[in-house]
Design an enzyme around this catalytic site. Structure first.
Site, short mmCIF file in Angstrom:
data_model
loop_
_atom_site.label_atom_id
_atom_site.label_comp_id
_atom_site.label_asym_id
_atom_site.label_seq_id
_atom_site.Cartn_x
_atom_site.Cartn_y
_atom_site.Cartn_z
N TRP A 31 0.91 -1.28 -0.06
CA TRP A 31 -0.16 -0.05 -0.05
C TRP A 31 1.01 1.15 0.08
CZ3 TRP A 31 -1.04 4.08 3.17
CH2 TRP A 31 -2.25 4.80 3.10
N SER A 96 3.49 -7.01 1.90
CA SER A 96 2.35 -6.31 2.67
C SER A 96 0.87 -6.62 1.94
CB SER A 96 2.64 -4.98 2.96
OG SER A 96 1.77 -4.37 3.76
N LEU A 97 0.35 -5.56 1.52
CA LEU A 97 -1.06 -5.59 0.68
C LEU A 97 -0.73 -6.55 -0.49
CD1 LEU A 97 -4.04 -4.81 0.05
CD2 LEU A 97 -2.84 -2.88 -0.91
N PHE A 158 2.92 7.42 7.28
CA PHE A 158 3.02 6.00 7.04
C PHE A 158 4.42 5.41 6.36
CE2 PHE A 158 2.34 1.98 4.15
CZ PHE A 158 1.86 1.19 5.12
N GLN A 162 6.81 2.36 8.58
CA GLN A 162 7.42 1.23 7.98
C GLN A 162 8.63 0.88 8.39
OE1 GLN A 162 5.23 0.35 3.67
NE2 GLN A 162 5.92 2.47 3.76
N ASP A 222 9.01 -5.58 12.82
CA ASP A 222 7.75 -5.09 12.02
C ASP A 222 6.57 -4.34 13.03
OD1 ASP A 222 5.79 -4.31 10.21
OD2 ASP A 222 6.24 -5.94 8.96
N HIS A 250 9.08 -3.26 8.51
CA HIS A 250 8.09 -3.62 7.49
C HIS A 250 8.78 -3.60 6.05
CE1 HIS A 250 4.22 -4.37 6.24
NE2 HIS A 250 4.12 -3.30 5.52
#
Length: 277
Positions: A31, A96-97, A158, A162, A222, A250
């Site tokens: 994302w 991730s996504l 964001f 991460q 993470d 992340h």
């Protein structure tokens, strides 16, 4: 259904194998990212072993968004346009996504996808229904609301999140923010649709149906995908292989590029889909 075509980049193989023996590796980003986030890592560490295809999710990078999707249609529509860009045979890695979607693609298209790697990903991103290894539902709801107010600032928060907890976090955050600030901002529709997918996808029952060898490649620190989920992965997918990247958060490929590539390449070379001569 509205038709769009996703943007892809193909990075050529840089090794010495004959063309017919070169295997494909496809990467799907997470994302709020785009293909450029993979460039340096993929060219330096993966292209000596594979031909690499990068796919941009709807509304991210150069891929157009879906303009008129109902929430209940987002998942199927995104999977359909991703499938349209997959090579005929490939190893698939989703971050991730991208990992949540890669799990679903692997189940639906086992003839195409020969191995699955879930990088800093999970079968379910939101806590609920007995799943405790992820983001709380109120936090994600607040995040979705904040996106509607001022999404440029939310994105910067964001990007920094991460790398929270990673070795050398501060210089890495600065490097990532500079990289992303110089790129095209994701489309708002892509961001919101992606958040709905993070909220709604639950792949826990799907994992036992996967036919492909699977690697869960996770960051030790993470903040979004806690390493403790390994406890549940062992029961959800007993044949899956798990690996922790020490000191990573992340974005293991960004903070620990060599270690991440080494674990990935070892796994893929243990599961080739083209016969050796």
């Amino acid at each position: 259904m509205e038709e769009i075509t996703l943007h892809t980049d193909t990075l050529p193989y840089l090794g010495n194998l004959p063309t017919e023996q070169v295997e494909s590796l496809t990467l799907i980003h997470g994302w709020a990212a785009e293909n450029s986030i993979w460039d340096d890592w993929a060219k330096e560490t993966l292209c000596p072993y594979f031909e690499v295809t990068l796919i941009e999710l709807p509304g991210f990078g150069q891929s157009p968004p879906f303009e008129t999707l109902a929430q209940e249609d987002i998942n199927a529509a995104w999977l359909a346009v991703l499938d349209a860009q997959l090579p005929e045979q490939t190893h698939l890695l989703g971050w991730s996504l991208g990992g949540l979607l890669a799990q679903q693609l692997a189940e639906q298209f086992p003839e195409k996808i020969k191995t699955l790697t879930c990088l800093a990903s999970t079968p379910r991103f939101v806590q609920n229904d007995g799943w405790k290894w992820a983001v709380s539902p109120p936090l994600l709801t607040d995040f979705i609301k904040a996106m509607g107010v001022e999404y440029g600032g939310v994105l910067k928060q964001f990007w920094r999140l991460q790398l929270q907890g990673s070795d050398n976090a501060r210089p890495l955050m600065k490097k990532l923010t500079q990289h992303m600030t110089n790129r095209r901002l994701p489309h708002y529709l892509g961001l919101i649709q992606g958040l709905y997918l993070l909220r709604d996808i639950d792949n826990r029952d799907l994992l036992l149906r996967l036919e492909q060898p699977t690697l869960w490649l996770l960051g030790e620190h993470d903040p979004l995908i806690p390493k403790e989920l390994i406890e549940d992965l062992a029961s959800l997918q007993p044949d899956g292989k798990t690996c922790l990247i020490s000191g990573a958060s992340h974005m293991p490929f960004f903070s620990h590029p060599e270690e991440t590539a080494q674990q990935l390449i070892q796994f893929l070379q243990a599961h080739p889909y083209k016969a050796a001569p």
